[in-house]
Design a protein around this motif. Structure first.
Motif, PDB file in Angstrom:
ATOM      1  N   ARG A  58      -1.849  -3.626  -8.997  1.00 27.12           N
ATOM      2  CA  ARG A  58      -2.321  -4.942  -9.424  1.00 27.12           C
ATOM      3  C   ARG A  58      -1.921  -5.207 -10.870  1.00 27.12           C
ATOM      4  O   ARG A  58      -1.441  -6.301 -11.209  1.00 27.12           O
ATOM      5  CB  ARG A  58      -3.835  -5.046  -9.284  1.00 27.12           C
ATOM      6  CG  ARG A  58      -4.341  -6.458  -9.657  1.00 27.12           C
ATOM      7  CD  ARG A  58      -5.820  -6.528  -9.786  1.00 27.12           C
ATOM      8  NE  ARG A  58      -6.215  -5.726 -10.951  1.00 27.12           N
ATOM      9  CZ  ARG A  58      -7.431  -5.256 -11.142  1.00 27.12           C
ATOM     10  NH1 ARG A  58      -8.382  -5.471 -10.268  1.00 27.12           N
ATOM     11  NH2 ARG A  58      -7.713  -4.550 -12.215  1.00 27.12           N
ATOM     12  N   GLY A  82      -8.279  -6.432  -3.487  1.00 30.94           N
ATOM     13  CA  GLY A  82      -7.057  -5.746  -3.068  1.00 30.94           C
ATOM     14  C   GLY A  82      -5.893  -6.675  -2.821  1.00 30.94           C
ATOM     15  O   GLY A  82      -4.852  -6.254  -2.324  1.00 30.94           O
ATOM     16  N   THR A 128      -5.906   0.544  -9.990  1.00 29.84           N
ATOM     17  CA  THR A 128      -5.395  -0.805 -10.196  1.00 29.84           C
ATOM     18  C   THR A 128      -3.948  -0.816 -10.681  1.00 29.84           C
ATOM     19  O   THR A 128      -3.477  -1.829 -11.184  1.00 29.84           O
ATOM     20  CB  THR A 128      -6.282  -1.543 -11.217  1.00 29.84           C
ATOM     21  OG1 THR A 128      -6.230  -0.843 -12.461  1.00 29.84           O
ATOM     22  CG2 THR A 128      -7.709  -1.662 -10.729  1.00 29.84           C
ATOM     23  N   HIS A 169      -2.244  -4.998  -2.161  1.00 32.54           N
ATOM     24  CA  HIS A 169      -1.988  -3.752  -2.882  1.00 32.54           C
ATOM     25  C   HIS A 169      -3.133  -2.768  -2.780  1.00 32.54           C
ATOM     26  O   HIS A 169      -2.984  -1.613  -3.141  1.00 32.54           O
ATOM     27  CB  HIS A 169      -1.684  -4.035  -4.354  1.00 32.54           C
ATOM     28  CG  HIS A 169      -2.644  -4.984  -4.999  1.00 32.54           C
ATOM     29  ND1 HIS A 169      -3.934  -4.642  -5.345  1.00 32.54           N
ATOM     30  CD2 HIS A 169      -2.501  -6.284  -5.336  1.00 32.54           C
ATOM     31  CE1 HIS A 169      -4.531  -5.687  -5.882  1.00 32.54           C
ATOM     32  NE2 HIS A 169      -3.680  -6.712  -5.881  1.00 32.54           N
ATOM     33  N   GLY A 170      -4.278  -3.197  -2.292  1.00 33.92           N
ATOM     34  CA  GLY A 170      -5.441  -2.320  -2.208  1.00 33.92           C
ATOM     35  C   GLY A 170      -6.078  -2.121  -3.576  1.00 33.92           C
ATOM     36  O   GLY A 170      -5.551  -2.553  -4.592  1.00 33.92           O
ATOM     37  N   PHE A 171      -7.233  -1.463  -3.566  1.00 33.52           N
ATOM     38  CA  PHE A 171      -7.916  -1.211  -4.846  1.00 33.52           C
ATOM     39  C   PHE A 171      -8.672   0.104  -4.845  1.00 33.52           C
ATOM     40  O   PHE A 171      -9.187   0.501  -5.881  1.00 33.52           O
ATOM     41  CB  PHE A 171      -8.858  -2.362  -5.201  1.00 33.52           C
ATOM     42  CG  PHE A 171      -9.997  -2.556  -4.233  1.00 33.52           C
ATOM     43  CD1 PHE A 171     -11.225  -1.970  -4.463  1.00 33.52           C
ATOM     44  CD2 PHE A 171      -9.827  -3.341  -3.106  1.00 33.52           C
ATOM     45  CE1 PHE A 171     -12.270  -2.155  -3.567  1.00 33.52           C
ATOM     46  CE2 PHE A 171     -10.866  -3.534  -2.219  1.00 33.52           C
ATOM     47  CZ  PHE A 171     -12.085  -2.937  -2.448  1.00 33.52           C
ATOM     48  N   ASN A 172      -8.716   0.793  -3.734  1.00 30.03           N
ATOM     49  CA  ASN A 172      -9.480   2.035  -3.665  1.00 30.03           C
ATOM     50  C   ASN A 172      -8.863   3.167  -4.485  1.00 30.03           C
ATOM     51  O   ASN A 172      -9.571   4.047  -4.935  1.00 30.03           O
ATOM     52  CB  ASN A 172      -9.642   2.489  -2.217  1.00 30.03           C
ATOM     53  CG  ASN A 172     -10.634   1.634  -1.470  1.00 30.03           C
ATOM     54  OD1 ASN A 172     -11.525   1.032  -2.065  1.00 30.03           O
ATOM     55  ND2 ASN A 172     -10.468   1.536  -0.168  1.00 30.03           N
ATOM     56  N   HIS A 205       0.844  -1.209   0.000  1.00 25.74           N
ATOM     57  CA  HIS A 205       0.000   0.000   0.000  1.00 25.74           C
ATOM     58  C   HIS A 205       0.874   1.251   0.000  1.00 25.74           C
ATOM     59  O   HIS A 205       1.865   1.315   0.714  1.00 25.74           O
ATOM     60  CB  HIS A 205      -0.852   0.068   1.279  1.00 25.74           C
ATOM     61  CG  HIS A 205      -2.083  -0.745   1.224  1.00 25.74           C
ATOM     62  ND1 HIS A 205      -2.206  -1.932   1.896  1.00 25.74           N
ATOM     63  CD2 HIS A 205      -3.245  -0.552   0.593  1.00 25.74           C
ATOM     64  CE1 HIS A 205      -3.406  -2.424   1.692  1.00 25.74           C
ATOM     65  NE2 HIS A 205      -4.056  -1.610   0.889  1.00 25.74           N
TER      66      HIS A 205
END
Length: 82
Positions: free
Chosen positions: A49, A73, A46, A40-43, A11
């Motif tokens: 990712r 995420g 991407t 890695h999160g997604f908010n 992150h």
């Protein structure tokens, strides 16, 4: 820590910083590790990712395949089959 899994949180890192962290984690993984779970999160998009899919999903020496994790995420790098 779950047996056979190593977890890495990337992150807030840039793509370059994340790649360095993933490469270092792959070097530290011994024969008992069969998955590297990358959070890695997604908010915030991407980008991380997509970097994992591009860099490690196509012919990396240590990674057999890339698998989606339990949520959007997380991406898992499969080092060997269980």
């Amino acid at each position: 820590m779950q047996a056979g899994f190593v977890t890495l949180d990337i992150h807030g890192k840039t793509k370059a910083q994340a790649k360095v962290a993933v490469e270092a984690a792959l070097r530290r993984c011994n024969a008992s590790v069969y998955r590297l779970r990358v959070i890695h999160g997604f908010n915030r998009g991407t980008e991380l990712r997509d970097m994992l899919l591009q860099e490690y999903g196509k012919g990396h020496a240590r990674v057999k395949r890339v698998s989606p994790g339990a949520n959007p995420g997380i991406t898992e790098l499969v080092l060997r089959e269980f």
